[in-house]
Write an enzyme that holds these catalytic residues in place. Structure first.
Site, PDB file in Angstrom:
ATOM      1  N   CYS A 140      -3.445  12.653  12.609  1.00  0.00           N
ATOM      2  CA  CYS A 140      -4.324  11.495  12.523  1.00  0.00           C
ATOM      3  C   CYS A 140      -4.301  10.776  13.857  1.00  0.00           C
ATOM      4  CB  CYS A 140      -3.923  10.579  11.375  1.00  0.00           C
ATOM      5  SG  CYS A 140      -2.370   9.745  11.651  1.00  0.00           S
ATOM      6  N   ARG A 142      -8.509   0.162   4.810  1.00  0.00           N
ATOM      7  CA  ARG A 142      -7.584   1.074   4.121  1.00  0.00           C
ATOM      8  C   ARG A 142      -6.274   0.374   3.801  1.00  0.00           C
ATOM      9  NH1 ARG A 142      -7.915   7.050   6.554  1.00  0.00           N
ATOM     10  NH2 ARG A 142      -6.592   7.329   4.759  1.00  0.00           N
ATOM     11  N   ASP A 163       4.809   0.235  12.134  1.00  0.00           N
ATOM     12  CA  ASP A 163       3.536  -0.301  11.628  1.00  0.00           C
ATOM     13  C   ASP A 163       3.266  -1.729  12.111  1.00  0.00           C
ATOM     14  OD1 ASP A 163       3.051   2.059  10.368  1.00  0.00           O
ATOM     15  OD2 ASP A 163       3.462   1.355   8.341  1.00  0.00           O
ATOM     16  N   LYS A 202       0.837  -1.211   0.000  1.00  0.00           N
ATOM     17  CA  LYS A 202       0.000   0.000   0.000  1.00  0.00           C
ATOM     18  C   LYS A 202       0.872   1.261   0.000  1.00  0.00           C
ATOM     19  CE  LYS A 202      -1.542   1.683   3.970  1.00  0.00           C
ATOM     20  NZ  LYS A 202      -1.472   3.079   4.381  1.00  0.00           N
ATOM     21  N   ASN A 203       1.827   1.325   0.918  1.00  0.00           N
ATOM     22  CA  ASN A 203       2.603   2.562   1.059  1.00  0.00           C
ATOM     23  C   ASN A 203       3.457   2.863  -0.167  1.00  0.00           C
ATOM     24  OD1 ASN A 203       1.451   2.997   3.509  1.00  0.00           O
ATOM     25  ND2 ASN A 203       3.258   2.478   4.734  1.00  0.00           N
ATOM     26  N   ARG A 224       1.932  14.314  12.982  1.00  0.00           N
ATOM     27  CA  ARG A 224       2.442  14.102  11.623  1.00  0.00           C
ATOM     28  C   ARG A 224       2.681  15.397  10.827  1.00  0.00           C
ATOM     29  NH1 ARG A 224      -0.072   8.536   9.482  1.00  0.00           N
ATOM     30  NH2 ARG A 224       1.972   8.419   8.540  1.00  0.00           N
TER      31      ARG A 224
END
Ligand code: UD1
Length: 465
Positions: A152, A435, A343, A58-59, A157
């Site tokens: 978030c 997501r 993560d 994803k990233n 961030r």
């Protein structure tokens, strides 16, 4: 997990079921706001076996998509995961005038007719990665206007390093009313190569500045650059598009600007965080599982910690086979790559909650990334907090409970805990999970888990008789 001895459980956090109405017990009670939301229902205690497939990262995919803004030609990306974040990024690029065509796990992006250099706030607000547009837009169009992505669930961030770097490349940057405007002065509208030293090795800043520098006039160096595999993936794509980049994956990246970039056909790397989540699913259920495709170097610190905890790890061609019997306590600290990834901190904590002995986890990257602790405690985990440190005393067995995923990786941690727990766990907060994980329950079910996605919850509490 297969429970060792449920009699020795010292679970005081989870209430004993007691009826509060004809059809509702205390353990069924969810916050009112979350009623009616989809949820995963997990029956724990099933061992896993077989092979599980890892999707594209994803990233990586998100930033690779933004790179289409650097060229008038078509960029074709393969191995793109089917995630809501990818759809969101496609919408943002579409709003800028990019033609977006998706077919299976491929996506074609053509930025020949970019009509705007300002993505709309409503779309940007829901997806932080949209800030990636600022680098390529200012490099190609000479200006960009992108709303600040804001904080978030896991932290504030900031984008200070991104802005500092764009200024070092000659852009005039102002921030007013929550919008960042970057303009290249002069007639050429071309950024100028420069020297950038990042105060922290921000992944997003490194990627933004690397993209911006590809079309700049002259040479750029980025010192203290992030070394994450996604940075290398972006460099490889940009090189395939005609960019001149050296040193990606090391702390110093050098980019020599070119006049123009062209299209490319490129496959996204496998998702190391998804792969790590599956390895942890095997470990927490004390199972044997093959996870593929995996690039073992992308998971170095994670594999080392799993081995330290007692798992046997074997690399076999494109995959990794994990064999987990007993899990012992380990200590870990999150760090920028090649250190242990933030993560996977929450998912690893679920595992350590079931380990023999006392473990310690220090979260060094994000200031608010330990919210899952309270949810794990609701499942019987024994965890004490001291600032950014969690001290985890392993318990013989977790117990199923209704829990809420407070962010993407915390949601995955709840699913893992549910796989190991005695009884049924209900995980809400799937808007986060979806997501970053493509069909997580389908993939886990294919190797023996028992997870159902439910959409039909009543939206109001039944009245007590
Ligand atoms: C990326 C990943 C995210 C991962 C994170 C750290 C994407 C889309 N997201 O996020 O999944 O958790 O890397 O590996 O790739 N910082 C500053 N000033 C800045 C920028 C960052 O102080 O200008 C700090 C942040 O507050 C944080 C740390 O640096 O404490 C790491 O942030 P960063 O590497 O920028 O993370 P992201 O790129 O946002």
């Amino acid at each position: 997990m297969i429970c060792v001895d449920s009699q020795t459980m010292t679970n005081t956090a989870v209430p004993t079921p007691s009826k509060i109405g004809p059809s509702l017990s205390l353990v069924d009670v969810a916050p009112l706001a979350s009623l009616g939301q989809p949820r995963l229902e997990i029956r724990g205690g099933r061992p896993l076996a077989g092979e599980i497939r890892v999707s594209g990262a994803k990233n990586s995919a998100l930033v690779l998509m933004a790179a289409c803004l650097l060229t008038r030609d078509t960029l074709r990306l393969r191995n793109v995961p089917p995630l809501t974040d990818i759809t969101g990024m496609g919408e943002i690029l579409g709003a800028l005038g990019v033609a977006v065509t998706r077919s299976g796990d491929s996506i074609e992006l053509n930025g020949d007719h970019i009509s705007k250099a300002a993505p709309p706030y409503e779309l940007v607000n829901s997806l932080r990665a949209s800030f990636f547009c600022i680098g390529p837009l200012v490099a190609r169009m000479g200006m960009a206007q992108v709303p600040l992505p804001g904080g978030c669930q896991i932290g504030s961030r900031p984008v200070v390093e991104h802005v500092k770097g764009l200024k070092a490349l000659g852009a005039q940057v102002t921030i007013e009313h929550g919008v960042v405007t970057a303009v290249v002065p002069g007639r050429s509208h071309r950024l100028t190569g420069g020297h950038i030293h990042l105060d922290c090795p921000s992944v997003g800043a490194t990627e933004t500045l690397m993209m911006a520098a590809t079309l700049a006039d002259g040479e750029t160096t980025i010192d203290n650059a992030a070394q994450e595999p996604e940075v290398i993936d972006l460099a490889r794509l940009l090189i395939a598009m005609g960019a001149k980049i050296r040193g990606a994956g090391s702390p110093t990246i050098t980019i020599v600007g070119v006049e123009r970039l062209h299209g490319a056909d490129y496959a996204v790397i496998p998702d190391r965080i998804e792969a790590g989540t599956f390895l942890l699913a095997a470990a927490i259920t004390r199972s044997v599982l093959r996870v593929a495709p995996v690039v073992p170097e992308h998971l170095g610190a994670v594999l080392t910690k799993l081995e330290e905890a007692g798992c046997r790890i074997e690399h076999d061609g494109l995959g990794v086979v994990i064999d987990a019997q007993r899990i012992s306590a380990v200590d870990l600290r999150t760090q920028p790559f090649p250190g242990f990834p933030t993560d996977l901190q929450a998912p690893f904590m679920s595992l350590l909650a079931t380990a023999e002995g006392t473990s310690m986890i220090v979260e060094n990257i994000f200031e608010n990334r330990l919210q899952h602790v309270a949810e794990l405690q609701r499942m019987g985990a024994s965890i004490r907090m001291q600032g950014n440190t969690a001290i985890i005393e392993g318990v013989a067995c977790l117990s199923g409970a209704p829990v809420h995923g407070t962010d993407l990786r915390a949601s995955a941690a709840m699913v893992l805990a549910g796989l190991a727990a005695e009884g049924t766990t209900t995980v809400r907060g799937l808007e986060f999970l979806d997501r970053g994980y493509a069909d997580l329950e389908g993939k886990l079910n294919s190797v023996g888990a028992e997870i159902r996605r439910l959409h039909d919850e009543p939206t109001s509490l039944p009245l007590a008789a």
